[in-house]
Design a protein around this motif. Sequence first.
Motif, PDB file in Angstrom:
ATOM      1  N   LYS A 182       0.820  -1.142   0.065  1.00 24.41           N
ATOM      2  CA  LYS A 182       0.030   0.156   0.139  1.00 24.41           C
ATOM      3  C   LYS A 182       0.976   1.301  -0.186  1.00 24.41           C
ATOM      4  O   LYS A 182       0.582   2.389  -0.540  1.00 24.41           O
ATOM      5  N   LEU A 183       1.958   1.086   0.846  1.00 21.33           N
ATOM      6  CA  LEU A 183       2.957   2.410   0.693  1.00 21.33           C
ATOM      7  C   LEU A 183       3.595   2.587  -0.824  1.00 21.33           C
ATOM      8  O   LEU A 183       3.596   3.746  -1.227  1.00 21.33           O
ATOM      9  N   GLU A 184       3.839   1.399  -1.472  1.00 20.27           N
ATOM     10  CA  GLU A 184       4.324   1.371  -2.784  1.00 20.27           C
ATOM     11  C   GLU A 184       3.260   2.108  -3.704  1.00 20.27           C
ATOM     12  O   GLU A 184       3.724   3.071  -4.496  1.00 20.27           O
ATOM     13  N   ALA A 185       2.097   1.747  -3.516  1.00 12.54           N
ATOM     14  CA  ALA A 185       1.081   2.348  -4.462  1.00 12.54           C
ATOM     15  C   ALA A 185       0.791   3.632  -4.053  1.00 12.54           C
ATOM     16  O   ALA A 185       0.770   4.540  -5.001  1.00 12.54           O
ATOM     17  N   LEU A 186       0.895   4.233  -2.916  1.00 16.40           N
ATOM     18  CA  LEU A 186       0.876   5.578  -2.467  1.00 16.40           C
ATOM     19  C   LEU A 186       2.096   6.457  -3.113  1.00 16.40           C
ATOM     20  O   LEU A 186       1.912   7.624  -3.589  1.00 16.40           O
ATOM     21  N   ALA A 187       3.230   5.781  -3.005  1.00 19.48           N
ATOM     22  CA  ALA A 187       4.534   6.634  -3.571  1.00 19.48           C
ATOM     23  C   ALA A 187       4.177   6.566  -5.031  1.00 19.48           C
ATOM     24  O   ALA A 187       4.972   7.601  -5.696  1.00 19.48           O
ATOM     25  N   ASP A 193       5.732  13.813  -4.748  1.00 17.49           N
ATOM     26  CA  ASP A 193       6.822  14.751  -5.176  1.00 17.49           C
ATOM     27  C   ASP A 193       8.155  14.360  -4.359  1.00 17.49           C
ATOM     28  O   ASP A 193       8.446  14.143  -3.114  1.00 17.49           O
ATOM     29  N   SER A 194       9.123  13.588  -5.492  1.00 17.12           N
ATOM     30  CA  SER A 194      10.290  12.965  -4.876  1.00 17.12           C
ATOM     31  C   SER A 194      11.205  14.124  -4.203  1.00 17.12           C
ATOM     32  O   SER A 194      12.062  13.790  -3.714  1.00 17.12           O
ATOM     33  N   ALA A 195      11.013  15.187  -4.600  1.00 13.88           N
ATOM     34  CA  ALA A 195      11.848  16.410  -4.183  1.00 13.88           C
ATOM     35  C   ALA A 195      11.339  17.114  -2.622  1.00 13.88           C
ATOM     36  O   ALA A 195      11.942  18.039  -2.114  1.00 13.88           O
ATOM     37  N   ALA A 196      10.316  16.407  -2.079  1.00 12.51           N
ATOM     38  CA  ALA A 196       9.529  17.207  -1.161  1.00 12.51           C
ATOM     39  C   ALA A 196      10.300  16.997   0.050  1.00 12.51           C
ATOM     40  O   ALA A 196      10.281  17.984   1.120  1.00 12.51           O
ATOM     41  N   TYR A 197      10.864  16.085   0.443  1.00  9.40           N
ATOM     42  CA  TYR A 197      11.636  15.482   1.763  1.00  9.40           C
ATOM     43  C   TYR A 197      13.135  15.035   1.322  1.00  9.40           C
ATOM     44  O   TYR A 197      13.017  14.160   0.341  1.00  9.40           O
ATOM     45  N   VAL A 220      10.732   9.909   9.041  1.00  6.57           N
ATOM     46  CA  VAL A 220       9.418   9.958   8.594  1.00  6.57           C
ATOM     47  C   VAL A 220       8.610  10.410   9.738  1.00  6.57           C
ATOM     48  O   VAL A 220       7.430  11.233   9.528  1.00  6.57           O
ATOM     49  N   LEU A 221       8.665   9.934  10.768  1.00  3.40           N
ATOM     50  CA  LEU A 221       7.980  10.186  12.106  1.00  3.40           C
ATOM     51  C   LEU A 221       7.916  11.846  12.265  1.00  3.40           C
ATOM     52  O   LEU A 221       7.017  12.575  12.505  1.00  3.40           O
ATOM     53  N   ASN A 222       9.064  12.169  12.063  1.00  4.72           N
ATOM     54  CA  ASN A 222       9.238  14.034  12.348  1.00  4.72           C
ATOM     55  C   ASN A 222       8.523  14.616  11.237  1.00  4.72           C
ATOM     56  O   ASN A 222       7.748  15.634  11.473  1.00  4.72           O
ATOM     57  N   ALA A 223       8.861  14.187  10.025  1.00  2.07           N
ATOM     58  CA  ALA A 223       7.879  14.773   8.702  1.00  2.07           C
ATOM     59  C   ALA A 223       6.456  14.754   8.945  1.00  2.07           C
ATOM     60  O   ALA A 223       5.714  15.575   8.664  1.00  2.07           O
ATOM     61  N   VAL A 224       5.932  13.452   9.471  1.00  2.00           N
ATOM     62  CA  VAL A 224       4.341  13.349   9.773  1.00  2.00           C
ATOM     63  C   VAL A 224       4.034  14.399  10.993  1.00  2.00           C
ATOM     64  O   VAL A 224       2.869  15.070  10.605  1.00  2.00           O
ATOM     65  N   HIS A 225       4.677  14.479  11.873  1.00  2.00           N
ATOM     66  CA  HIS A 225       4.506  15.311  12.980  1.00  2.00           C
ATOM     67  C   HIS A 225       4.227  16.628  12.535  1.00  2.00           C
ATOM     68  O   HIS A 225       3.481  17.559  12.939  1.00  2.00           O
ATOM     69  N   LYS A 226       5.327  17.131  11.657  1.00  2.00           N
ATOM     70  CA  LYS A 226       5.528  18.763  11.174  1.00  2.00           C
ATOM     71  C   LYS A 226       4.387  18.953  10.290  1.00  2.00           C
ATOM     72  O   LYS A 226       4.336  20.239   9.776  1.00  2.00           O
ATOM     73  N   SER A 227       3.881  17.941   9.571  1.00  2.00           N
ATOM     74  CA  SER A 227       3.048  18.136   8.334  1.00  2.00           C
ATOM     75  C   SER A 227       1.688  18.999   8.789  1.00  2.00           C
ATOM     76  O   SER A 227       1.255  18.706  10.041  1.00  2.00           O
ATOM     77  N   ILE A 237       5.719  11.729   1.227  1.00  2.26           N
ATOM     78  CA  ILE A 237       6.335  11.192   2.050  1.00  2.26           C
ATOM     79  C   ILE A 237       6.667   9.737   2.041  1.00  2.26           C
ATOM     80  O   ILE A 237       7.867   9.388   1.826  1.00  2.26           O
ATOM     81  N   ALA A 238       5.782   9.033   1.261  1.00  2.00           N
ATOM     82  CA  ALA A 238       5.896   7.697   0.804  1.00  2.00           C
ATOM     83  C   ALA A 238       6.912   7.658  -0.183  1.00  2.00           C
ATOM     84  O   ALA A 238       7.897   6.520  -0.138  1.00  2.00           O
ATOM     85  N   ARG A 239       6.892   8.633  -1.063  1.00  2.00           N
ATOM     86  CA  ARG A 239       7.912   8.555  -2.299  1.00  2.00           C
ATOM     87  C   ARG A 239       9.223   8.599  -1.790  1.00  2.00           C
ATOM     88  O   ARG A 239      10.147   7.887  -2.054  1.00  2.00           O
ATOM     89  N   CYS A 240       9.450   9.734  -0.917  1.00  3.51           N
ATOM     90  CA  CYS A 240      10.837   9.963  -0.608  1.00  3.51           C
ATOM     91  C   CYS A 240      11.262   9.000   0.532  1.00  3.51           C
ATOM     92  O   CYS A 240      12.408   8.724   0.300  1.00  3.51           O
TER      93      CYS A 240
END
Length: 339
Positions: A182-187, A193-197, A220-227, A237-240
């Motif tokens: 499911k993460l692959e499908a989301l990515a 955006d592969s340059a977002a993170y 990834v946890l920090n990115a989720v909390h800051k979003s 996030i999934a793609r990066c």
Amino acid sequence: MLVLGIESSCDETGVAIYDDERGLLAHAIHTQIPIHAQYGGVVPELAGRDHIKRVVPLIRKVMQDAQLKLTDLNAVAYTAGPGLIGALLVGAMEARALAFALNIPAIPVHHMEGHLLAPMLESNPPSFPFVALLVSGGHTMLIKVAAPGSYEILGESVDDAAGEAFDKTAKLLGLPYPGGPKLEALANEPHADSAAYHFPRPMIDRPNLDFSFAGLKTAVLNAVHKSTDLEADKASIARCFEDAVADTLYHKCQKALDKTKMNTLVVAGGVSANSAIREALTSLMAQRKGQVFFARKEFCTDNGAMIALAGMLRFKAGERGSLEVNVFPRWPLSSLKPL
């Protein structure tokens, strides 16, 4: 010669029949995903109980599909470890009982050796020696493979394996179990955006070949909390994250091939089904003018075919299991005897 293979190390019951001349004759897999999905992960007790219900019907199915009788078998191979002890015992007891009743050998097989040899089920198998990358839920390791059974561990995960990082990242993004596909499908969503993170590529600048994915998971946890808008950011996030894992594996495999002076790479294990990882490692070997071998995606996850194949190789080398039912929840791959 015919070997029946039984896999029951975790949450898939797999059964297969392998012939030393004709190859794989039949295989069947039952997945426990619907059972464990409601709990967000594998429940060992439920896994063992489900294996008990599934293993005999699956044996009957593959025997029927191959148009064989149990008395045609020359040996029964089974996963003896590593894995969940209750789940392992189901396959081991069934294999040992069949072998005793039919007066044929029972062959214990190392689960990770099965994964490592799975690409040999294909019509264009790799030739020895080679470097193998095993990436699964519980293991990430690089191995120098001189021959079947002759394994030198070059590097392995010191904390979270790649598969664990995929599962935990998927959970952070609110994706249901199992998270990897499911993460692959989301990515792969168009707006990802592969340059977002820029997530870390752990330990790629170190001389050793070990892996560490705990820090990537924390990033990834920090990115989720800051979003401020997680629903909008999830795909990026999934793609990066996926790019970071693929890039890490790329650099570590490159170092392993340089160190061993080999130019053949075998990639196996459940995480090797990920398309981004396959593309990265295919690109690596194309640049090196080498060869890369993957198992087909249905044989990346746990299956009986890889156990039947590994069992056949060990059976022909003269290995036999004892009458005792022994399983090994922890079993170092490097402890295996060369064939």
